[in-house]
Design an enzyme around this catalytic site. Structure first.
Site: not given
Ligand code: ZN
Length: 448
Positions: A317, A266
């Site tokens: 993810d 991220h």
């Protein structure tokens, strides 16, 4: 072994026309360019190297689409996480295998030939260790073998609910270990790895790991990659500043010797100083833009980071929707929406957004998963082919990757070879029906 012939191929040193690729088992043994196909060659459109998916939680595929209804007025990442914790509460190793296999089949169909599995479901439903500490690793390995995808396993160390060593919450009982237990888990995981699988480790986040624990566990990776969630949420950044005086990425850069072995997943909320330092570190920013959009995380400063020479990988993810082109597209679109400009993620040598993003994600993805990729002699034969007769590809030239990423929908991927085996044909994984059938039964029972 079959020899493959492509009208065009993106080789390690650039595009070539009329390319023959010979395979020797899992490996590319010879490449000829500018040649006609031999009678027995398998003929295809445009060949691309398979991409690395740097960040996956396979089991989360089973709850995709289940949390798109408003539960309360302030729904956000943290309320989604409660839904996710309830979903994983009951999963058996068999359930994990069935769901993860479905996710991996979709990854191959979506252009990924290797996955970095950030695996944190270690304990049984009561929170006790299984007799075999790597029991659920076995489920991940089985899913990878059934689908054929390359695996870089990243066992997760998770010990705390928040910064400063806060005790874990009941919903986290399936993740928790101490440093000694984690060492046994890593050792047991290493013994289970098949074929060309790789092993790294993943301290979950600075919320879940103390500084002392981080120092203790990093050597367990040996030469493997190191992954950590960092700066996904504003609340996380604020809590990190309250705990340490530093933001999460800043703290890691100051204390963890972040270098090319690292992948910071991220890295959404980074200031200008962190952006420049992270780019200079050689680490990979593991962007998961489809999930980050789905969870309302925020926008990564990709323009500034690429301008500073930063390396970006892409990950699916939460596996809310698995498709490499969608991830690449979402990075560029997030920048267009915030800057109100177009064609932003390019570099001086390459005016094509698609070509720039693909090249960056290919190189950094391989780095983050500890492998070499690319269509070159001696590399694993991890290859996708795009159908040049697909409507979005008609007349494609130097804009071929732009056509695929921005205009083609997933149907443009025709075939995918992984370690020399053709796993996807006419857009469909060869075991798609078997895997989907088991997935259907598993999820039906979980939702009952
Ligand atoms: Zn994650």
């Amino acid at each position: 072994m079959p020899t493959l012939w492509f009208e065009r191929a993106l080789l390690a040193d650039g595009w070539a026309e009329r390319v023959r690729v010979a395979l020797d088992g899992a490996i590319i043994s010879a490449i000829e360019t500018g040649v006609a196909p031999a009678p027995d060659d398998q003929r295809h459109g445009a060949a691309l190297p398979g991409l690395c998916n740097v960040h996956s939680h396979g089991f989360q595929r089973g709850m995709a689409g289940l949390s798109e209804r408003r539960g309360r007025p302030d729904d956000d990442f943290w309320s989604w996480r409660e839904v996710m914790y309830r979903f994983l509460d009951r999963l058996t190793p068999d359930d994990i295998q069935a769901i993860t296999a479905q996710a991996y089949v979709e990854m191959l169909e979506g252009g990924f030939t290797r996955v970095g599995e950030f695996h944190y479901l270690h304990n049984d439903v009561s929170g006790a260790r299984y007799a075999d500490p790597a029991e659920t690793v076995g489920a991940i390995v089985a899913a990878a073998e059934q689908s054929g995808i390359g695996l870089t396993l990243l066992p997760v160390f998770y010990a705390h609910a928040d910064f400063g060593g806060a005790p874990p919450a009941p919903g986290q009982r399936r993740f928790i270990s101490d440093a000694d237990g984690f060492a046994r888990l890593v050792e047991a995981s290493r013994a289970k790895l098949p074929g060309d699988a790789m092993l790294g480790i993943a301290p979950h986040s600075l919320r879940a790991v103390t500084a002392e624990e981080l120092a203790a566990i990093l050597p367990l990776a040996e030469d493997g990659p190191l992954h950590i969630h960092a700066a996904e949420q504003v609340r996380e950044v604020e809590a990190c500043v309250a705990w340490s005086g530093a933001r999460p990425v800043q703290w890691l850069l100051d204390h963890a010797e972040v270098d090319a072995r690292w992948c910071l997943i991220h890295s959404t909320h980074v200031d200008a100083g962190e952006t420049a330092r992270l780019a200079a570190s050689g680490a990979v920013a593991g962007l998961c833009p489809v999930t980050e959009a789905n969870l309302g995380d925020g926008v990564f400063p990709a323009v500034d980071y690429l301008a500073a020479g930063g390396r970006i990988g892409i990950g699916t993810d939460s596996n809310i929707l698995i498709d490499a082109a969608s991830e690449l597209r979402a990075i560029e679109y997030s920048q267009r929406l915030t800057r109100r400009k177009r064609a932003l993620l390019v570099d001086e040598a390459e005016p094509s957004v698609g070509a720039t993003l693909f090249a960056r994600a290919q190189a950094a993805g391989a780095q983050a998963l500890g492998v070499t990729n690319g269509i070159a002699v001696g590399n694993a034969a991890d290859i996708l082919s795009l159908g040049l007769d697909h409507p979005a590809m008609i007349g494609a030239g130097a804009d071929l990757l732009d056509r695929w990423i921005f205009a083609a929908r997933p149907g443009a991927i025709d075939s995918v070879w992984r370690a020399g085996r053709k796993m996807v044909e006419h857009g469909r994984h060869i075991a798609a029906d078997v895997v989907a059938d088991r997935y259907r039964r598993t999820v039906t029972a979980l939702l009952a």
